[in-house]
Design an enzyme around this catalytic site. Structure first.
Site, mmCIF file in Angstrom:
data_model
loop_
_atom_site.group_PDB
_atom_site.id
_atom_site.type_symbol
_atom_site.label_atom_id
_atom_site.label_comp_id
_atom_site.label_asym_id
_atom_site.label_seq_id
_atom_site.Cartn_x
_atom_site.Cartn_y
_atom_site.Cartn_z
ATOM 1 N N HIS A 1 3.161 -0.291 3.535
ATOM 2 C CA HIS A 1 3.280 1.146 3.755
ATOM 3 C C HIS A 1 2.105 1.913 3.172
ATOM 4 C CE1 HIS A 1 7.479 0.154 4.659
ATOM 5 N NE2 HIS A 1 7.450 1.247 5.383
ATOM 6 N N GLY A 2 1.529 1.423 2.111
ATOM 7 C CA GLY A 2 0.427 2.191 1.563
ATOM 8 C C GLY A 2 -0.064 1.635 0.265
#
Lengths: 564, 513
Positions: free
Chosen positions: B368-369
Site C-alpha cells: 500500500h505504501g
C-alpha cells in the site's frame, strides 16, 4: 487466508462469469436503461455545444490543440543538448494544459453553472453541509475553512509541521517557506538597517473570537482560541526584538464590552466595530514603537454610511439570494468631502491584506474609505501610506514593496514605522518567503510603455501567464492575473516595444473572464493602457503574479478583446 | 482521469464507447489500449512510457518462456507449459536466506519441466516490476528513513538531503502486480503466453481497472479476449454497477471523507470526535474503494468484459480472517496465490504458518505504501490472523453472539485504519490515545464537533451505516433488475452527477497506491 482451493471450486472469475450470465432483466428494460444512460452521457456535451453555438461562441471542449506537444517542443527535445529536461518541460506544460482544459470545460458548462445553486440549496442550505471552503455555523454564521483548520491543526511552529510544509507544494506549485518567524526577522533586520521599526499585527480569524457560533461547546469560553504554537510565536517575536500588536485579546475584550459580534456573520472579516478596535490598538502600538514627530491634524471627518451586503463566505456557497444580507454602519473617513487617500510621503506604512481592505476597497462590497488604513490614520492623527492586497498576507505586500524598490522607487524613504497586518491563518498555511528589499536604479522599461491617457489595441502572443483560481475556491469574487506578452503587433498604431507585462481581470463576480482561459502560445487581441491609471483601484485586488523577479517591464493594464 | 469527473463521464466515456462499438473485435482491443493509455496519461503523460516499458518486459518474458523467438514456433499455437508440480528448493544454507544468493540458488537448482532460460525470463519480469515498484514507491521513504536514523545518531554529515522527490505514478502497484501475474501464470503453466502485443498491452492497461484495480490475473481474463461480448442485459447491469458505484463515491464516501479529514488533520481530537473520525474513515475507504471496483466492473460490462468481485460486505465479517475473505479480494487472492502458497502456506508446520501469515500481511501493508504506518497496519492484521488461528473455533471469541463478533471485528479494523490514515506514526499513536480518552488537549479541538454534527454529515454517515449493515451488496442488488429498481438506479445516477458537478476534484483514495 486459506491456502487450499478444491479443484471443483469455481475461481472468483468463473463465479463472476456465472453471476453475470444469470442477470435477470427484461430486454425492454435493458434497452431502456442503455438508451437512458447514453442519453445522459451524450446529452450534456451536445447541450453545451448547442448553447455555446447559439450565442456565437466556440465551446471550451474544442480547445484541445494545446494538449499535445508543439512542433517547437519536439524540435527542442530532438536538437537540444538536454533532451530529458526538454521532455520534462514539455510534459509539465501539457499537464498544466490538461488541468486547465478540464477546469475550463467544467467552468464553461452552462449545465454546471445552473446546477450549482440548485444543488447548493439542499446540501448547504437545508443540510448545512457547506462546501470545500465554507462551513456553516449557528444562526446563519458562515466560517472560512482555513480559519478553522488553523485552530484545529497542529502547531505551525512544530518542527514536524514545518518540515512537512517545506516538502509540500504540488505539481505546479513550489513548496512554501513555512516559518513565519524567519520572514519577520528578515524584514525586521532590513527595516532596522534603515532606521524603521516593524510592528507585526496578526488579525485572528472569526472562529478565534466567536467559536460558540461554530460549536456550542464554546458557549462559556473565557479566552480567544489560538493555534497551539501561537504563544511560542509571540514569545519568540518579542525575543527577536519585533514589536507585535496581538489583536486577539483586543477583539475578545471588545466583543465582551460591546455585547455583540465584532465579526460579520457571512464574511471572513471583522465588523466595523472590530476594525475600529484593531485600528486603535495598532495606533497605540505604533506610538509605543517610535516617537513620531508631531504633524498638523488632518482635518478628517467621520461619515457614517449604511452598507448592506452578503459576505465573501456567503458568496462562496453560491446560494444566490438564499443568504440573508447584513447591514453595517461603515465609518468612512473624509477630508473636505473627499474620501481619504493613502499618502506615500507619510512616515507610517501599512502593509495589509483583506482585513485592511474591507470597508475601503469598493469591490469587496462593504463601502469605501473606512478601512484599516483610514481608521489607523484617523487614530494616529496623521497620514498613512498603505500597500494593501487581498489574500496571501504572508508575502503579497512585501512582494509589492520589493517590486517598487527594485524599480528604483523608494517607497521606504521617510518611513519611521512599517505595520505589517495579516490574518493569523497565514501562520499555518502562508508562504513566508524571504524577500529582499533592494533599492534598484530607475531604469526605462525595456518593453512597451504607455503614457497616462494613451490607449492602444494590440495583437500579441502569451509567453507566460499566471494561474487563475476556480470561482468559489477563494473567498474573493474578483481576481487578477499577470501575463507576459511577446511579438506585439499594433493594430492601429506603431509600437515602441515588442514585449509587455500586463495585468488583466481573470475573475469578476465569481465568474471567469476570457483571460482566465488563455494559454501559453495563444495569440490574443487586447486594449492596453498604463497600469498607473488603474493602480489605485487594482493594487488591492488579490492576484497571482508571475513571480519571476523580472522588473524590467513596467506593467500595463489590459482589456481582452473577445474575438470569435 | 477520475471516473467521478465531468470530463470522464460526459466526454471520455461516451466517445470511447462509441468508437468501441463501431469497431470489429480486433479493432476493439487496439482502441481499448489507445484510450486506456490516454486515460492513464491524462494525469501525467510521461508515466505512459513507464507503463509501456513495464508491459513490454513482461510481454517479452512471456514469449521467451514459451520459446516464441524461434520463427518456426509461430506457425503453431502457443504451447501451454506443463504445470510446475515439484520444484526442488534451494539447499538450506544460512546465506540462502539472503535474497540474491537465494535467487542464484533457485536458478541453479533443477525444476522439472523448466529450463534455466524460462526461469531467467520469469526472474527478469519479477525483478523489473519489483524494481519499478520499489524505486517509485520507496525512494522517498528510504531517504527519509535514512536521514531520520542518521540524525538520531548524531551523524548529520551523512544525511542525504536531496531535492529529488519521486512522484508516484498512479496505479503503479496495480499494474505491476497485474503485469507480473502474466509472467507467473505462463511460467506455472496456468496460462498460454500471448503473441499479439496489442492484446497484451490491452490486458495491462485496460482503463476500467487500471488505476485502482481490481487486479485481474491473466489466466482469468485470457479467454475473454476471444469470447467477450455485450448483450443488452450485461450493458444494463454495467449501467447499474456504474451508477451505484458513482453514488457510493459521491453521496457517501466524499461526505464521510470530509469528516475523517477534519478529525485526522487536527492537532488533537476528543474521545467522541476521534471515534466519529475513524468510523467515518472506515466508511469512506470502503465506499471509495468498493465504488471504484463497482464502476470498474460496470465499465467492463459495458464493453463486454467481466471482472470478478472485489468486495463482499467486509464490515459484516465476524473475524479478521473472514474480513480478508471479503476485503480487496483481488489483492488477497494475488498474495495468497503468489506469496503465501509459494512460501509454504500452512503445509510446513504451525510456527511456519504464523510466520507466513505475518509475512504476507506485512508485505500487503508495504504494497500500500512506503511508511511505517502501512507496515504496522499490515502487522495488526497479520497479528490478529495469527491470534484467531491460534484461538481456533473453540475460543470464547468464536462463541460470542454474531453481532458482537461483527462489532469486535469492526473495532479492530478501525484501530488498524488509524495507522492507515494518519499522516505518521506519532499522529497515529496520538489518535489512538484520543480513542481511549487519553488524547492531548488543544484550544480548538471542539470546533470539529461543529462540523461533524452538521445534519449533512450525520445523515450521510447514518445512510452509510445502513447500506453497510442492512443493504445487499452491489452484485446481489443488481442480479435481478425490474422497473422499480431501475428507477432507483437512475435517481442515484442523476443525483450523484448533480452533486459531482458542485464538487471540486475528488480523487479516489487508492489512486495513490
Amino acid at each position: 487466508m486459506s491456502d487450499t482451493r478444491p479443484p471443483e471450486k469455481l475461481t472468483r472469475e468463473q463465479q463472476a462469469m456465472r453471476e453475470i450470465g444469470a442477470t435477470m432483466v427484461s430486454s425492454r428494460l435493458a434497452v431502456a436503461m442503455t438508451v437512458l444512460f447514453c442519453t445522459v452521457m451524450v446529452g450534456v456535451p451536445l447541450w453545451e455545444e448547442f448553447a455555446a453555438r447559439r450565442v456565437g461562441r466556440t465551446p471550451q471542449h474544442w480547445s484541445v490543440s494545446n494538449l499535445v506537444p508543439t512542433g517547437a517542443e519536439i524540435r527542442t527535445i530532438v536538437t537540444s543538448g538536454s533532451p530529458w529536461q526538454a521532455t520534462l518541460d514539455a510534459n509539465s506544460r501539457i499537464m498544466r494544459e490538461i488541468k486547465a482544459y478540464e477546469d475550463g470545460i467544467k467552468e464553461d458548462s452552462t449545465l454546471v453553472q445552473a446546477l450549482i445553486p440548485i444543488m447548493q440549496v439542499p446540501i448547504s442550505g437545508w443540510l448545512r453541509g457547506g462546501n470545500e471552503d465554507a462551513y456553516f455555523g449557528h444562526d446563519g454564521w458562515i466560517f472560512y475553512r482555513r480559519d478553522i483548520d488553523h485552530l484545529t491543526g497542529r502547531g505551525f511552529l512544530d518542527p514536524v509541521v514545518l518540515s512537512e510544509r517545506a516538502r509540500s507544494g504540488g505539481q505546479f506549485v513550489h513548496p512554501p517557506q513555512p516559518d513565519p518567524l524567519l520572514a519577520m526577522v528578515h524584514l525586521h533586520r532590513q527595516l532596522a538597517a534603515r532606521g524603521i521599526t516593524l510592528v507585526v499585527a496578526p488579525v485572528p480569524g472569526k472562529p478565534s473570537i466567536h467559536p460558540e457560533m461554530f460549536s456550542s461547546r464554546y458557549v462559556d469560553a473565557q479566552r480567544p482560541l489560538a493555534n497551539p504554537s501561537y504563544g511560542e510565536f509571540l514569545t519568540r517575536l518579542r525575543e527577536a526584538g519585533i514589536q507585535c500588536c496581538d489583536l486577539a485579546p483586543v477583539l475578545w475584550q471588545e466583543r465582551r464590552r460591546l455585547g455583540r459580534p465584532v465579526y460579520l456573520a457571512t464574511d471572513t472579516h471583522w465588523s466595523p466595530e472590530g476594525l475600529e478596535a484593531g485600528a486603535l490598538a495598532i495606533a497605540a502600538q505604533v506610538r509605543l514603537a517610535a516617537a513620531l514627530p508631531p504633524r498638523p491634524a488632518g482635518g478628517w471627518s467621520n461619515v457614517p454610511t449604511l452598507v448592506t451586503n452578503v459576505g465573501d463566505s456567503g458568496q462562496q456557497l453560491r446560494l444566490q439570494g438564499r443568504i440573508a444580507p447584513e447591514t453595517v454602519t461603515v465609518q468612512s473617513v473624509e477630508l473636505a468631502g473627499r474620501p481619504w487617500r493613502s499618502d506615500s510621503t507619510a512616515d507610517v506604512l501599512l502593509l495589509g491584506d483583506s482585513f485592511a481592505n474591507i470597508y475601503s476597497l469598493a469591490g469587496m462590497g462593504w463601502g469605501e474609505a473606512g478601512g484599516l488604513a483610514e481608521r489607523l490614520s484617523l487614530a494616529l492623527g496623521r497620514p498613512v501610506d498603505a500597500m494593501l492586497r487581498n489574500d496571501a498576507g504572508s508575502h503579497a505586500t512585501r512582494q509589492m514593496l520589493a517590486a517598487e524598490l527594485a524599480r528604483g522607487r523608494d517607497r521606504l524613504a521617510g518611513k519611521r514605522v512599517v505595520v505589517w497586518e495579516f490574518a493569523t491563518r497565514e501562520l499555518s498555511s502562508g508562504d513566508w518567503k524571504l524577500i529582499d528589499l533592494v533599492l534598484g536604479e530607475t531604469r526605462p522599461s525595456t518593453g512597451l510603455v504607455l503614457a497616462a491617457g494613451e490607449r492602444i489595441m494590440v495583437e500579441a502572443t502569451i509567453a507566460t501567464i499566471s494561474a487563475a483560481p476556480r470561482p468559489g475556491s477563494v473567498p474573493y469574487k474578483d481576481h487578477l492575473v499577470e501575463a507576459r506578452l511577446v511579438d506585439l503587433i499594433g493594430v492601429d498604431q506603431r509600437l515602441a516595444g515588442t514585449a509587455a507585462t500586463v495585468v488583466l481581470w481573470s475573475m469578476r463576480d465569481n465568474a471567469w473572464t476570457a483571460a482566465a482561459r488563455w494559454r501559453v502560445g495563444e495569440r490574443v487581441r487586447l486594449h492596453l493602457r498604463s497600469y498607473d491609471e488603474v493602480a489605485r483601484q487594482l493594487d488591492a485586488i488579490n492576484r497571482s503574479g508571475l513571480d519571476d523577479g523580472n522588473f524590467d517591464l513596467d506593467p500595463l493594464f489590459a482589456d481582452p478583446i473577445t474575438v470569435e | 482521469m477520475v471516473f467521478s469527473s465531468h470530463i470522464f463521464f460526459f466526454y471520455f466515456l461516451p466517445l470511447s464507447l462509441l468508437a468501441y462499438y463501431l469497431l470489429p473485435r480486433s479493432g476493439k482491443h487496439i482502441l481499448l489500449t489507445f484510450v486506456s493509455y490516454l486515460f492513464y496519461g491524462w494525469a501525467n503523460p510521461l508515466f505512459v512510457v513507464l507503463m509501456l516499458v513495464s508491459s513490454l518486459i513482461d510481454y517479452i518474458a512471456g514469449l521467451a518462456q514459451t520459446g516464441q523467438f524461434n520463427r518456426a514456433a509461430w506457425s503453431k499455437p502457443v504451447p501451454l507449459l506443463p504445470p510446475v508440480n515439484a520444484s526442488r528448493r534451494p539447499a538450506r544454507r544460512w546465506y540462502n536466506w539472503l535474497l540474491i544468493p537465494y535467487v542464484v540458488a533457485w536458478l541453479r537448482c533443477e525444476t522439472p519441466g523448466r529450463t534455466r532460460q524460462q526461469k531467467l525470463a520469469l526472474l527478469t519480469s519479477l525483478a523489473s516490476n519489483l524494481a519499478l515498484l520499489g524505486f517509485f514507491k520507496y525512494f522517498n521513504f528510504g531517504i527519509d528513513s535514512w536521514n531520520a536514523i542518521i540524525t538520531s545518531a548524531g551523524w548529520d554529515a551523512a544525511r542525504w538531503d536531496t531535492l529529488l522527490r519521486i512522484t508516484l505514478p498512479l496505479g503503479i502497484s496495480f499494474y505491476t502486480f497485474q503485469s507480473m501475474s502474466y509472467a507467473i501464470d505462463v511460467y506455472r503453466g496456468e496460462a498460454r503466453a500471448i503473441r499479439h502485443l496489442g492484446d497484451f498491452l490491452c490486458y495491462v492497461a485496460m482503463f476500467p481497472q487500471l488505476v485502482a484495480g481490481p487486479i485481474v490475473r491473466f489466466q482469468d481474463i485470457a479467454d475473454q479476449f476471444a469470447t467477450h461480448r455485450t448483450t443488452p442485459a450485461t450493458f444494463a447491469r454495467g449501467v447499474a454497477f456504474f451508477s451505484l458505484g458513482l453514488g457510493k463515491k459521491i453521496l457517501l464516501a466524499n461526505p464521510c471523507g470530509k469528516v475523517a479529514d477534519t478529525m485526522f488533520d487536527a492537532g488533537s481530537v476528543g474521545f467522541v470526535d476521534a471515534w466519529q473520525g475513524v468510523v467515518a474513515y472506515a466508511f469512506q475507504i470502503y465506499f471509495d474503494f468498493s465504488a471504484y471496483s463497482d464502476m470498474a466492473i460496470g465499465l467492463g460490462l459495458m464493453m463486454g468484459w467481466v471482472f470478478a468481485k472485489n468486495f463482499d460486505s467486509p464490515y459484516t465479517s465476524k473475524s479478521i480472517t473472514e474480513f480478508w475473505r471479503r476485503w480487496h479480494l483481488s489483492l488477497s487472492t494475488w498474495l495468497r496465490d503468489n506469496l503465501y502458497i509459494p512460501l509454504g502456506g500452512n503445509k510446513l508446520g504451525e510456527s511456519r504458518t504464523y510466520i507466513n501469515l505475518a509475512l504476507v500481511m506485512l508485505l500487503g501493508g508495504m504494497w500500500h505504501g512506503a511508511s511505517w504506518n502501512f507496515i504496522i497496519w499490515g502487522a495488526i492484521h497479520g497479528g490478529w490472523l495469527g491470534i484467531e488461528r491460534a484461538l481456533g473455533k473453540d475460543s470464547f471469541y468464536a462463541k460470542l453472539p454474531a453481532f458482537l463478533r461483527v462489532l469486535i471485528t469492526f473495532v479492530i479494523v478501525c484501530f488498524a485504519w488509524v495507522f492507515f490514515r494518519a499522516r505518521d506514526l506519532t499522529s497515529s499513536l496520538a489518535y489512538c490515545q484520543s480513542m481511549i480518552g487519553l488524547g492531548p488537549q488543544q484550544d480548538g479541538m471542539d470546533l470539529m464537533t461543529g462540523l461533524a454534527t452538521q445534519p449533512y454529515f450525520l445523515i450521510s454517515m447514518a445512510i452509510a451505516a445502513v447500506v453497510i449493515w442492512a443493504c445487499p451488496q452491489t452484485w446481489d442488488f443488481t442480479r435481478r433488475i425490474g422497473w422499480g429498481k431501475a428507477l432507483w438506479i437512475f435517481l442515484i445516477l442523476l443525483l450523484s452527477l448533480a452533486v459531482m458537478e458542485t464538487q471540486a476534484f475528488n480523487p479516489f483514495i487508492y489512486f495513490i497506491f
